[in-house]
Each structure stands twice: as C-alpha cells, then as structure tokens.
Scaffold this motif. Structure first.
Motif: not given
Length: 733
Positions: A93-95, A292-298
């Motif tokens: 949903l965020g993506i 997700n933090g850094r993983e979400g940014w990547l």
C-alpha cells in the motif's frame, strides 16, 4: 563531401546541419514582432500544426506510438526492479501510494502542466530550455558561434533589454563561472537523455520478452536476450521512415496496450483487493518509511521507474504539439497507469512473493498469450519515445555547435521537429544490443535506468526554475513552492538510486561521461579555433592592402568564401590570396550563423551588404536550430544573388547613385554567375607546438580526431564537387 541522399521512403528533406537557406514558408510557424522588434509566436501552443479539434485529437492519438511508449509500459519492470524482502500488505500500500503521487506530481503537475509551457517556440528538451535561457539573458557568447551581431541581423532576436532583466539574469551575464555551470547542467541533461535512449529500449523489450519464460520455465535467459536483440534491431531499421509513419503504425499497438492493461487492473482490483484506492492517502507513505526506514528509502530506486519516459513527454514536443500531448496524457496515459499499478498491487497483496515477475503473474491465464503479444509489441514501441527524443536533442546539440556534425534527415515536410540521424541511429542500436547481451539481468539495467530517470528529472527541475525566474517572472513564492516540492522529491530519488551505482548504476555514468567528454572536447576546440580567427582576422583595411597588390588578379566567376566570423574575415582568406594571387570577380564572404532561436523568419534569413570594394560583398545567413533545411545548390545561389540585387537597388534609392553604375554592378554579378560558381572554405587544423600545456595537447588532439571524422562544414546545398575548394591552413595553438 558526399551528395545528400534520401531513404527509400517518400520524399524527405535532408541536411548535414550546415544547410542554411530556407525561404519556404510551408509548415513554418508564422511569427509577428513586438514593439522591440523581437520575434514572437502568435500561438505558443503551436496549434497551427493541426487545424481544428479533430486534427489535434488525431495528433493526440499518434503521440501514443511515439511520446508515451516508455511511460505507459513501465509496469513491465517496476516491481521486478525492486529488491523486496518479505513484503507485507502495508508495504505494498505504501509503494502504491508513492507511485500514485509520483505520477500525479511529476507527470501531471510538472511535465503536463508546467514543462510543456516552457517550449522554445515549439521545441522541447534540455537544450531548448538552455537556448531559451541564453537568448533571454543574451549570453549566447558561450557558443562557439557567436550570436551577437554588429550587422543588420536583428539583434533584438537575442537581446530583450538588459535594463528589464532580473538580478539573476544579470548575475549570469557577469559571471563566466555561472555560465559554465549552466552549460555543464545542460550538457549533463542532454547526455542523460541520450543514455535514456539506450536503456529504455533495452529494459522495455527485455522485460516483455522475459514473459515467455512463465509458460516455458526451461527457456534460458540467453535465448530471451537474443530474441530481444533481434526485436530491437528491427525497430532501429524502421527509424529511417520517419516519426509520422512510425507513429501511425505503432499507435494502434499502444492504444491496445493502454486500454487492455487498465481493464486487467480493474479485474484484479475487484478480484483481489477492492479497497486498494485507500492507498491514495499520503499517510501510507509516512507509515511505509516509518516502518521500513533505510530499506524503504533504498526501494525508491525501483519505485522511480514508474515515471520513466516522462522526459520524452517534453523532449518530443517538436514532433507534435502541446495540446495533443496534454490530451493524450491526462485522458489516457495517466488513468491507465493509475489503474494498472493499482491492479498489480492488489494482486501482489494477495500473492506477496510474486513481485519478481510482478506484471505477467497478475495476468489471468485465459488472456495470457494475447496480453503477452501486446506487451511485446508495446515494449518495442516504447523504445520509440526515447529514440525520437535522442534524435531531437542530438540535432539541437549539433546546430548549437556542442556536438560533432552528423547527418540530419528531416523526415517530414510539414513538421520541422521530425528528424532522423543515420549515424546516431546505428550507434544507439549497437549500444542497446550490447547492454542487453552483457547486462542481461533486468535488475542491473533497472538500476542503471533509475539513475538516468532521476537525474534527468532533477536537471529539468533546475532549468525550469531558472525559466520561471528569468523568463516568466513568476512570483517568488510560487517559484519557491515549485522548487522545494520537486527538488526535494527528486533529490530523495537521486540519493536512493546513487546507492545502485555498483549494481549497474555505473552504466549511464559511463555513457554520459563519454558523451560529455565528446561534447566538451568539440566545444573547446571550436572555441579555440574561433579565438584564433578573431585574433588573426583579416580586417577590411588589410583586405584593401592585399587587393592593391599588382600581382593579385581578379578572375572571372562568383565565389562564396565561407568565414566563421562577422567582425572581420577569416585568416584563411589572407593565406588564399597570398598563395593563389587572385580573387574572383564577385566574391561573397558568407557567414553561416545559428541563432539561439528555433526558427528565423524567411525575410530575415539572408542579409547582404557591400564591403567597400568592387565586387566584394558580405553575406550572413542566419537560421534557428529547428529550421527545416531543404534547398538545393541552385536555389541557394539564386536566393543569395536575388537578395544582393535587391540590396543594390535599395541602396540606390537611399543614396545618390548613377544609374549606369547600378546597372554595371548588377550586370557584373550576372556575368560572374554565368562564368561559374565556386564555394571556398578553409580546412584548418591545429599545430600543437612545444609551448602548449598538457591540457591543450589532450583536448586539441581529441578535437582533431573528432573533426577528422565528422561531417564537412561546407553546407550540403547540392553543390557539385567540381565547385568545391578547400584551403588548408594550420592554426598555431
């Protein structure tokens, strides 16, 4: 220099970028003048390309096959390019929320609503923005073809009054460093668009052909890569037929794709996750990054691919017009993408581990093969948008003297923006095939693609901000709002894709570095050559001394002697007279000048004047980077001589003259033409002595390599080879 040839398609207009005269008005925008004498377009939308609403709708239909291919086929590779690890429903949903707002803000607001209004009299793209800024700030001296003119060349074309300029414009005028930074940004953007033209065909076709492995798992990846290469070769071989004919063939395919994928998306939404559109709420984006933090940014490195091809929406503007592109995007492409991504996401929420093949897995089995065929054809067509954009930016770079001269073919008699370059076409074809065969992994190409997409968007944002401040005079609050929103948004994307440089992201940097080195090397060499000519120019007084030498004879005939400078004559002239001991009965010192405008009005094309010696005249031929170049040699000579006769007669009306002298001057001109016409140009090279520094040695040697392998500077006006003379001369570096 070879005669221009035409492809096997119906008649086209071809040039080698230094054809200059065009008095035809067919297909040209009609210009009027404002009170300052500046050329203005009566309709900045260029709607005169299509008469009436039906013509605009037909053009909008054709854009599907050229402009939006890369954008509308992005669902093929967005999810497969993401490195997802055990994704949850909230992750998907965020993506989807990120993709929805990226499409809405960058696609609808930035490109469709703002960038398309920044056209340079119908031309779009990075260099169109750059040339528009240079013209409005009157900093055309950056080009190796100076745009200032001390003769009657309508300086109002380039100077709108320094007293009315903004403080930022005055800063650019005073700061050489700032102008060089602006040039570097424009060059980088151009290189990235060309890199986009290499990677879009590779990833689009490879992603589509990879769908054949779902029903046939035993099929090796090398077979898929070979099939993709064959498809791309066929596509590039079709380019010579022109954008109009290609788009007419491709538009039905893209129309079918644009209609089918959202229908499948709607089916998937209903069948898997009907409440998917709750993700439109931006709070899902905050939850995604919080969780997700850094993983979400990547993951943004893959998400950014949802807007890939958006730069072609602007760069391909010269092939169509603003209204047709806006209609097609807002009413077909944007809704199609929103629904298709919603359907994909709905399927993946119920099947979270299918993201590596996120497109073909969500296709119902009953219609798998029809969709696969359409997808393969659509991916092939998708490549067209960036190929056409690459042709446009290469043409603009060449005519502004930032790129080595290549053959440019105008494939339409009615649309000046439709161009094709055989050399560029085949180089793109080879590079696309190499990228597929060497970097066959779609994720590696996706990483490279993300770097290109994000950087091009960021560069366009910077240039558009300058356009708002310097040209549009937009209120500061709106400029700040625009810049903050898009620079921050795209800056975050750029920071994410930069982490992918070791995993394939280095490819576009390698391509861009090579292209930028070529562009800078060519530009540096042209600048140094111009500096030498200005330093060692032949003044009119010096010409008088040379002609007064009793050993110098005036021989019968009409000579066009080409010179790159206006305030004086080329040093090659002194070299020629000293060694040949002659000058033709009538000599036209001809300067070919590109202006930082897309088009020059026909009545301003040719400017002639007397130079104070019998049978010696100056001729300046000025034209824009989007002007169609479609004359043959006889037309060129006729128009210049007709302009000269008119000039002689007009001068006689303003100054006291003896009618017999006027008639004698005209008869001398006609006699010289009947005796024979010759075109003389200097073929100069640098002599790199021991006093040169290491930088000059490297750059000038590189320039000589480029100069030796590029097209001739003598205009391809159909001049027979016996009429061409090249005078060799060494310029001491």
């Amino acid at each position: 220099m070879d005669h221009p040839t035409q492809p096997d398609s119906p008649p086209v207009t071809e040039s080698e970028v230094f054809v200059v005269v065009d008095s035809a008005t067919n297909g040209r925008l009609n210009h009027s003048r404002n009170v300052n004498g500046c050329i203005i377009s009566p309709d900045t939308d260029n709607d005169n390309k299509g008469k009436g609403r039906w013509q605009t709708l037909i053009l909008a239909y054709k854009t599907l096959g050229v402009v939006f291919g890369g954008l509308v086929t992005s669902p093929l590779y967005v999810y497969p390019s993401m490195h997802l690890k055990s994704p949850t429903e909230d992750d998907y949903l965020g993506i989807y929320s990120i993709m929805f707002w990226t499409l809405s803000l960058i696609g609808v607001v930035k490109y469709a609503s703002i960038a398309l209004k920044a056209d340079d009299q119908g031309e779009g793209g990075t260099f169109a923005l750059y040339s528009s800024l240079c013209r409005n700030m009157n900093i055309g001296v950056l080009t190796s073809r100076p745009t200032n003119s001390s003769s009657s060349l309508s300086p109002s074309l380039l100077d709108e009054g320094t007293e009315k300029q903004s403080r930022l414009a005055k800063f650019f005028r005073k700061s050489v460093f700032a102008r060089r930074v602006l040039l570097f940004i424009a060059m980088l953007g151009t290189c990235m668009v060309i890199g986009d033209g290499i990677l879009t065909p590779a990833i689009s076709v490879l992603s589509a052909m990879d769908g054949i492995r779902a029903p046939f798992p035993s099929l090796s990846s090398s077979v898929v890569e070979a099939l993709s290469a064959v498809v791309l070769i066929i596509l590039f071989l079709l380019q010579k037929f022109g954008t109009s004919r290609v788009s007419f063939l491709f538009s039905p395919i893209m129309g079918a794709w644009t209609l089918c994928t959202p229908l499948v998306g709607i089916y998937s939404i209903i069948h898997h996750y009907p409440s998917i559109f709750k993700a439109i709420s931006p709070h899902y984006i905050f939850r995604f990054f919080w969780r997700n933090g850094r993983e979400g940014w990547l993951l943004l490195g893959g998400t950014v691919l949802c807007i890939t091809g958006s730069e072609a929406l602007f760069a391909d503007l010269g092939h169509f017009n603003r209204s047709s592109i806006q209609i097609a995007f807002l009413f077909t492409i944007y809704p199609s993408l929103v629904l298709t991504y919603a359907g994909q996401t709905a399927y993946l929420i119920r099947n979270p581990n299918d993201h590596d093949d996120g497109f073909f897995k969500f296709i119902p089995k009953s219609i798998y093969w029809p969709i696969f065929i359409i997808a393969t054809l659509a991916a092939t067509v998708a490549s067209q948008s960036l190929i056409s954009a690459t042709f446009s930016v290469i043409k603009q770079s060449v005519v502004l003297d930032y790129f080595p001269r290549v053959k440019v073919v105008h494939t339409s008699n009615s649309k000046e923006g439709e161009v094709y370059s055989p050399e560029v076409n085949y180089i793109l074809m080879i590079l696309c095939v190499v990228v597929i065969l060497i970097f066959g992994d779609g994720k590696d190409i996706g990483n490279a693609f993300g770097v290109v997409v994000s950087l091009v968007m960021l560069i366009t944002t910077i240039l558009l901000t300058l356009v708002m401040i310097i040209i549009w005079r937009t209120p500061p609050m709106l400029v700040a709002l625009y810049f903050c929103v898009f620079f921050v948004m795209e800056g975050v994307y750029v920071s994410a894709v930069f982490t992918k440089i070791p995993e394939g992201g280095w490819i576009p940097f390698a391509i861009s570095f090579i292209l930028a080195f070529i562009m800078f090397g060519w530009f540096y060499g042209r600048q140094r050559k111009l500096e030498y000519e200005l330093t060692h120019k032949i003044t009119l007084d010096r010409l008088g001394v040379l002609l007064s030498d009793p050993s110098v004879q005036r021989v019968p005939g009409l000579c066009f002697f080409y010179t790159n400078i206006q305030d004086g004559l080329t040093p090659t002239l002194g070299h020629y007279i000293k060694n040949m001991k002659s000058l033709h009965q009538v000599t036209m010192f001809t300067t070919l000048q590109y202006l930082l405008v897309p088009k020059v009005a026909p009545h301003e094309r040719i400017v002639v004047k007397k130079l104070g010696f019998k049978g010696v005249y100056g001729c300046v031929i000025q034209y824009g980077y989007a002007d169609p170049l479609n004359l043959e040699g006889d037309d060129f000579v006729s128009q210049v001589t007709n302009s000269l006769q008119a000039h002689i007669q007009n001068c006689s009306g303003r100054l006291p003259s003896i009618p017999s002298e006027i008639q004698e001057e005209i008869s001398d001109l006609e006699e010289a033409r009947s005796a024979g016409v010759v075109h003389v140009r200097g073929k100069t090279r640098f002599y790199i002595g021991h006093n040169c520094g290491w930088f000059d040695r490297i750059m000038l040697a590189f320039y000589e390599v480029l100069h030796s392998n590029c097209r001739s500077a003598l205009p391809a006006l159909g001049v027979p080879p016996p009429q061409r003379i090249e005078v060799g001369m060494l310029y001491e570096a």
